[in-house]
Design a protein around this motif. Structure first.
Motif, PDB file in Angstrom:
ATOM      1  N   LEU A 164       1.019  -0.873   0.150  1.00 28.83           N
ATOM      2  CA  LEU A 164       0.298   0.532   0.552  1.00 28.83           C
ATOM      3  C   LEU A 164       0.836   0.993  -0.690  1.00 28.83           C
ATOM      4  CD1 LEU A 164      -3.400  -0.447   2.653  1.00 28.83           C
ATOM      5  CD2 LEU A 164      -3.230  -0.601  -0.421  1.00 28.83           C
ATOM      6  N   GLU A 165       1.688   0.821   0.450  1.00 26.47           N
ATOM      7  CA  GLU A 165       2.937   2.341   0.182  1.00 26.47           C
ATOM      8  C   GLU A 165       2.964   2.770  -0.554  1.00 26.47           C
ATOM      9  OE1 GLU A 165       7.228   3.879   2.286  1.00 26.47           O
ATOM     10  OE2 GLU A 165       6.449   1.617   2.559  1.00 26.47           O
ATOM     11  N   GLN A 166       3.814   1.496  -1.662  1.00 29.37           N
ATOM     12  CA  GLN A 166       3.878   1.916  -3.290  1.00 29.37           C
ATOM     13  C   GLN A 166       2.731   2.173  -3.668  1.00 29.37           C
ATOM     14  OE1 GLN A 166       5.242  -2.419  -3.695  1.00 29.37           O
ATOM     15  NE2 GLN A 166       7.417  -1.206  -3.448  1.00 29.37           N
ATOM     16  N   LEU A 167       1.780   1.962  -3.331  1.00 26.45           N
ATOM     17  CA  LEU A 167       0.233   2.938  -4.465  1.00 26.45           C
ATOM     18  C   LEU A 167       0.192   3.949  -4.054  1.00 26.45           C
ATOM     19  CD1 LEU A 167      -2.651   1.933  -5.716  1.00 26.45           C
ATOM     20  CD2 LEU A 167      -3.314   1.033  -3.172  1.00 26.45           C
ATOM     21  N   GLN A 168       0.546   4.330  -3.183  1.00 30.62           N
ATOM     22  CA  GLN A 168       0.500   5.650  -2.661  1.00 30.62           C
ATOM     23  C   GLN A 168       1.540   6.254  -3.433  1.00 30.62           C
ATOM     24  OE1 GLN A 168      -2.404   5.378  -0.542  1.00 30.62           O
ATOM     25  NE2 GLN A 168      -1.717   8.082   0.125  1.00 30.62           N
ATOM     26  N   ALA A 169       2.324   6.513  -3.952  1.00 32.18           N
ATOM     27  CA  ALA A 169       3.277   6.250  -4.618  1.00 32.18           C
ATOM     28  C   ALA A 169       3.135   6.719  -5.934  1.00 32.18           C
ATOM     29  CB  ALA A 169       5.008   6.155  -4.832  1.00 32.18           C
ATOM     30  N   VAL A 170       1.775   5.863  -6.647  1.00 32.68           N
ATOM     31  CA  VAL A 170       1.212   5.281  -7.565  1.00 32.68           C
ATOM     32  C   VAL A 170       0.271   6.536  -7.682  1.00 32.68           C
ATOM     33  CG1 VAL A 170      -0.099   3.675  -9.372  1.00 32.68           C
ATOM     34  CG2 VAL A 170       2.318   2.892  -8.557  1.00 32.68           C
ATOM     35  N   MET A 171      -0.134   6.716  -6.739  1.00 29.17           N
ATOM     36  CA  MET A 171      -1.646   7.817  -6.963  1.00 29.17           C
ATOM     37  C   MET A 171      -0.762   8.312  -6.904  1.00 29.17           C
ATOM     38  SD  MET A 171      -4.363   5.557  -5.450  1.00 29.17           S
ATOM     39  CE  MET A 171      -4.004   5.574  -3.466  1.00 29.17           C
ATOM     40  N   SER A 172       0.003   9.117  -6.133  1.00 24.70           N
ATOM     41  CA  SER A 172       0.674  10.672  -6.395  1.00 24.70           C
ATOM     42  C   SER A 172       1.245  10.985  -8.040  1.00 24.70           C
ATOM     43  CB  SER A 172       1.931  10.363  -5.744  1.00 24.70           C
ATOM     44  OG  SER A 172       2.011  10.226  -4.333  1.00 24.70           O
ATOM     45  N   HIS A 173       1.755   9.841  -9.080  1.00 20.22           N
ATOM     46  CA  HIS A 173       1.515  10.208 -10.227  1.00 20.22           C
ATOM     47  C   HIS A 173       0.345  10.753 -10.876  1.00 20.22           C
ATOM     48  CE1 HIS A 173       5.302   9.784 -10.853  1.00 20.22           C
ATOM     49  NE2 HIS A 173       5.231   8.468  -9.838  1.00 20.22           N
ATOM     50  N   ALA A 174      -0.819   9.976 -10.562  1.00 23.65           N
ATOM     51  CA  ALA A 174      -2.448   9.741 -11.123  1.00 23.65           C
ATOM     52  C   ALA A 174      -2.462  11.813 -10.890  1.00 23.65           C
ATOM     53  CB  ALA A 174      -3.802   9.545 -10.180  1.00 23.65           C
ATOM     54  N   VAL A 175      -2.438  12.401  -9.576  1.00 24.78           N
ATOM     55  CA  VAL A 175      -2.882  13.468  -9.022  1.00 24.78           C
ATOM     56  C   VAL A 175      -1.878  14.977 -10.414  1.00 24.78           C
ATOM     57  CG1 VAL A 175      -2.987  15.532  -7.067  1.00 24.78           C
ATOM     58  CG2 VAL A 175      -3.539  12.564  -6.999  1.00 24.78           C
TER      59      VAL A 175
END
Length: 268
Positions: free
Chosen positions: A253-264
């Motif tokens: 989930l920590e990596q997923l947070q980084a992925v979603m930062s790219h979305a923003v």
């Protein structure tokens, strides 16, 4: 990042030949579906597709997908199931020998919190993916063939740095251009803002600075030769990172947070 320093000839030849390979594949006529390539007809240059093979367990998708939404839905379901089962398994292993009702209830409460966290994270990811897909232009959804294992071990190069051969085409699939466009894996293009998304062993074939410089130089080549590929490469950052996260059995989930930062960043 400066580009004035000249690119050494072997590296320049390598990137030119990479562009040749990927752009030639990018223009191969394909069915407008997402799936693994079963066979290719040499008479009319068409491919026959079968359902995608999942990297977790080599299971097949329920069907060849017609829409990118269905493809991501399948990946989401597989990853969500894997993470939820992992939480349940860890707590069962750790608390199977519990001797008090209180201890068992505490373990169940902790597991419930972790499962709730997974559900919330996946809900946010689904929202980001839906928004990204909704904003895609038709050319970015055109399906193209791609080798998903174009790694250094499968690429042969000559003394001048040019790609001379590619071996092991078992990971050959057809999917939307937005997911197919990519930088060479051997540059390892590190993520400076979110290092948790980089290679786990921390080793790169180039320094982070040189890798970024070479990728910027490749940008210029692609922009001059195929604007559609260049647009797919630039606009698909978040979606490709999300796809990679969903297909990695060890991503958290920590990596997923980084992925979603790219979305923003990429959907401003």
């Amino acid at each position: 990042m400066e580009l004035q320093r000249p690119i050494r000839q072997p590296k320049a030849s390598n990137l030119q030949s990479y562009a040749d390979l990927t752009l030639s594949m990018f223009r191969v006529p394909c069915p407008s579906h997402i799936g693994s390539i079963v066979s290719i007809s040499t008479t009319n240059d068409t491919a026959r597709l079968g359902p995608c093979i999942h990297p977790f367990d080599a299971s097949r998708a329920p069907a060849v997908f017609e829409r990118i939404e269905d493809y991501f839905g399948w990946l989401l379901q597989k990853k969500r199931t894997l993470m939820s089962a992992s939480v349940a398994r860890v707590h069962a292993d750790n608390d199977g020998s519990a001797v008090t009702v209180l201890r068992t209830r505490l373990a169940e409460t902790k597991a419930d919190r972790e499962l709730a966290k997974i559900r919330r994270a996946f809900a946010r990811l689904e929202v980001h993916l839906a928004e990204a897909i909704r904003n895609l232009d038709a050319p970015l959804l055109r399906c193209v063939p791609v080798n998903e294992d174009l790694s250094p071990r499968n690429v042969c190069m000559d003394a001048e740095g040019q790609i001379s051969d590619v071996v092991d085409w078992s990971a050959h699939v057809v999917k939307p251009a937005i997911l197919a466009a990519a930088y060479p894996s051997w540059l390892s293009y590190p993520d400076r803002e979110h290092p948790q998304l980089n290679a786990r062993d921390g080793r790169y074939m180039e320094s982070p600075e040189e890798a970024e410089r070479l990728c910027m130089w490749l940008d210029l080549i692609l922009l001059q030769r195929d604007v559609e590929y260049y647009n797919a490469l630039k606009e698909g950052v978040f979606m490709r990172k999300a796809e990679a996260w969903l297909k990695d059995p060890k991503s958290d989930l920590e990596q997923l947070q980084a992925v979603m930062s790219h979305a923003v960043v990429n959907m401003v």
